[in-house]
Design a protein around this motif. Structure first.
Motif, mmCIF file in Angstrom:
data_model
loop_
_atom_site.group_PDB
_atom_site.id
_atom_site.type_symbol
_atom_site.label_atom_id
_atom_site.label_comp_id
_atom_site.label_asym_id
_atom_site.label_seq_id
_atom_site.Cartn_x
_atom_site.Cartn_y
_atom_site.Cartn_z
ATOM 1 N N VAL A 120 -6.873 -0.087 7.908
ATOM 2 C CA VAL A 120 -5.592 0.603 8.115
ATOM 3 C C VAL A 120 -5.706 1.816 9.037
ATOM 4 O O VAL A 120 -4.807 2.069 9.834
ATOM 5 N N PRO A 174 5.492 2.969 15.031
ATOM 6 C CA PRO A 174 6.177 1.889 14.320
ATOM 7 C C PRO A 174 5.862 1.884 12.824
ATOM 8 O O PRO A 174 4.835 2.426 12.396
ATOM 9 N N SER A 175 6.733 1.266 12.071
ATOM 10 C CA SER A 175 6.512 1.097 10.644
ATOM 11 C C SER A 175 5.203 0.340 10.410
ATOM 12 O O SER A 175 4.917 -0.634 11.111
ATOM 13 N N GLY A 176 4.399 0.814 9.481
ATOM 14 C CA GLY A 176 3.130 0.151 9.181
ATOM 15 C C GLY A 176 1.976 0.586 10.065
ATOM 16 O O GLY A 176 0.875 0.052 9.975
ATOM 17 N N SER A 177 2.191 1.598 10.914
ATOM 18 C CA SER A 177 1.121 1.993 11.840
ATOM 19 C C SER A 177 0.080 2.922 11.211
ATOM 20 O O SER A 177 -0.919 3.244 11.847
ATOM 21 N N GLY A 178 0.339 3.385 9.975
ATOM 22 C CA GLY A 178 -0.659 4.210 9.301
ATOM 23 C C GLY A 178 -0.320 5.689 9.246
ATOM 24 O O GLY A 178 -1.168 6.521 8.890
ATOM 25 N N LYS A 179 0.918 6.035 9.542
ATOM 26 C CA LYS A 179 1.316 7.447 9.554
ATOM 27 C C LYS A 179 1.236 8.054 8.154
ATOM 28 O O LYS A 179 0.631 9.115 7.953
ATOM 29 N N SER A 180 1.853 7.374 7.168
ATOM 30 C CA SER A 180 1.820 7.898 5.799
ATOM 31 C C SER A 180 0.387 7.955 5.284
ATOM 32 O O SER A 180 -0.027 8.945 4.675
ATOM 33 N N THR A 181 -0.355 6.902 5.530
ATOM 34 C CA THR A 181 -1.744 6.861 5.055
ATOM 35 C C THR A 181 -2.528 8.045 5.632
ATOM 36 O O THR A 181 -3.296 8.695 4.916
ATOM 37 N N TYR A 236 -7.750 -0.915 3.231
ATOM 38 C CA TYR A 236 -7.178 -1.367 1.955
ATOM 39 C C TYR A 236 -7.749 -2.767 1.746
ATOM 40 O O TYR A 236 -7.283 -3.713 2.393
ATOM 41 N N PHE A 258 -8.214 -4.957 4.847
ATOM 42 C CA PHE A 258 -7.295 -4.517 5.905
ATOM 43 C C PHE A 258 -7.692 -3.142 6.434
ATOM 44 O O PHE A 258 -7.692 -2.153 5.692
HETATM 45 P P1 ADP Z 1 3.557 3.914 8.062
HETATM 46 O O1 ADP Z 1 3.699 5.145 7.235
HETATM 47 O O2 ADP Z 1 3.174 4.178 9.477
HETATM 48 O O3 ADP Z 1 4.768 3.030 7.992
HETATM 49 P P2 ADP Z 1 1.554 3.207 6.121
HETATM 50 O O4 ADP Z 1 0.501 4.232 6.289
HETATM 51 O O5 ADP Z 1 2.472 3.345 4.960
HETATM 52 O O6 ADP Z 1 2.366 3.051 7.493
HETATM 53 O O7 ADP Z 1 0.887 1.783 5.999
HETATM 54 C C1 ADP Z 1 -0.012 1.279 6.971
HETATM 55 C C2 ADP Z 1 -0.376 -0.141 6.603
HETATM 56 O O8 ADP Z 1 -1.111 -0.160 5.392
HETATM 57 C C3 ADP Z 1 0.813 -1.075 6.406
HETATM 58 O O9 ADP Z 1 0.494 -2.329 6.963
HETATM 59 C C4 ADP Z 1 0.941 -1.156 4.911
HETATM 60 O O10 ADP Z 1 1.478 -2.392 4.531
HETATM 61 C C5 ADP Z 1 -0.497 -1.012 4.461
HETATM 62 N N1 ADP Z 1 -0.596 -0.367 3.132
HETATM 63 C C6 ADP Z 1 -0.063 0.822 2.781
HETATM 64 N N2 ADP Z 1 -0.371 1.141 1.520
HETATM 65 C C7 ADP Z 1 -1.119 0.116 1.036
HETATM 66 C C8 ADP Z 1 -1.749 -0.168 -0.221
HETATM 67 N N3 ADP Z 1 -1.683 0.705 -1.237
HETATM 68 N N4 ADP Z 1 -2.435 -1.323 -0.321
HETATM 69 C C9 ADP Z 1 -2.528 -2.185 0.714
HETATM 70 N N5 ADP Z 1 -1.970 -1.983 1.914
HETATM 71 C C10 ADP Z 1 -1.259 -0.853 2.085
#
Ligand code: ADP
Ligand code: MG
Length: 240
Positions: free
Chosen positions: A16, A35-42, A11, A14
């Motif tokens: 990710v 952990p939260s922010g580890s990239g699971k959703s992405t 991103y 960053f």
């Molecule tokens: P998780 O689902 O594990 O909590 P995410 O995949 O949502 O993590 O996010 C991983 C990292 O990418 C986090 O640090 C989040 O802040 C960052 N992030 C997520 N979406 C965006 C975006 N659209 N733009 C910039 N950073 C993002």
């Protein structure tokens, strides 16, 4: 069914996702935690092209995911996704929410789409709410509607992104029960969740992500009872 090879995503500056590899067989149930922010959703959002990635490759059921409208449509017709916040259309009834994809995207006749929708609403035990609007339902009911909506496109793969984490505690089990039933029917499933009871019950494999990387993966028993990395040990101490 799903092959993610050396996927890297940024991103902006960053980084990710860092060399993420996933190999998931037809019918396999995989839980992703971390952990939260580890990239699971992405990670799971890349699988149906809700997010783009810059390096590596993704193959879904034999189709290479490339940026082409037809390819993306084909892949999305096989991959259903359930979100933390349900994402139902608030201005449409439950039934109309279930008709959108089949009638608009897949050109199904309305009558047939209604029959399918009612079948899946029965399956998630909510058929009597078909004519209500989402805000007239509890969170657990809305999430079951969202699951039924996915099933209407008859997907090969279901992705769940923390489907119970926005629910009041007493509603978690009604949603997990539906997911367990689906798992038993052989659909390929990837579920991001911290519901470790669910993971132990249905997962063939549990994957731990931290800081954009897959750190460890194992079958549930080994994963929970014999974690290898310090990061997973620390994580499990925090959530269990
Ligand atoms: P998780 O689902 O594990 O909590 P995410 O995949 O949502 O993590 O996010 C991983 C990292 O990418 C986090 O640090 C989040 O802040 C960052 N992030 C997520 N979406 C965006 C975006 N659209 N733009 C910039 N950073 C993002
Ligand atoms: Mg997330």
């Amino acid at each position: 069914m799903i092959k993610m090879k050396d996927v890297n995503k940024w991103y902006g500056d960053f980084h990710v996702l860092k060399d993420v590899n996933l190999d998931i067989k037809k019918g396999e149930k995989v839980v992703i935690c971390g952990p939260s922010g580890s990239g699971k959703s992405t990670t799971i959002r890349c699988l149906n092209h809700l997010e783009k990635f810059q390096e590596g490759s993704i193959n879904i059921n034999g189709t290479e995911l490339i940026e082409d409208v037809k390819v993306v449509r084909h892949i999305r017709s096989q991959v259903g996704m359930v979100f933390q916040h349900f994402n139902l259309f608030p201005h449409l009834s439950v039934l109309e929410n279930l008709l959108i994809a089949p009638t608009w995207v897949h050109n199904k006749p309305r009558k047939e789409a209604i029959e399918t929708a009612m079948y899946y609403l029965e399956r998630v035990k909510i058929a009597e709410q078909a004519h209500k609007y989402p805000n007239q339902l509890s969170g657990g009911q809305q999430q079951r509607v969202a699951i039924a909506r996915c099933l209407c496109i008859n997907p090969e793969i279901m992705l769940f992104d923390e489907p119970t984490s926005a629910l009041d505690p007493e509603m978690v089990s009604e949603v997990l029960d539906v997911m367990v039933e689906l798992a038993d029917e052989g659909i390929t499933m990837i579920c991001v969740t911290h519901e470790m009871g669910f993971a132990k019950k249905v997962a063939d494999r549990v994957i731990f992500m931290d800081a954009g990387q897959v750190i460890e993966e194992n079958e549930p028993n080994e994963f929970f009872n014999n974690p290898q990395s310090d990061r997973l040990k620390t994580f499990l101490e925090q959530i269990l």
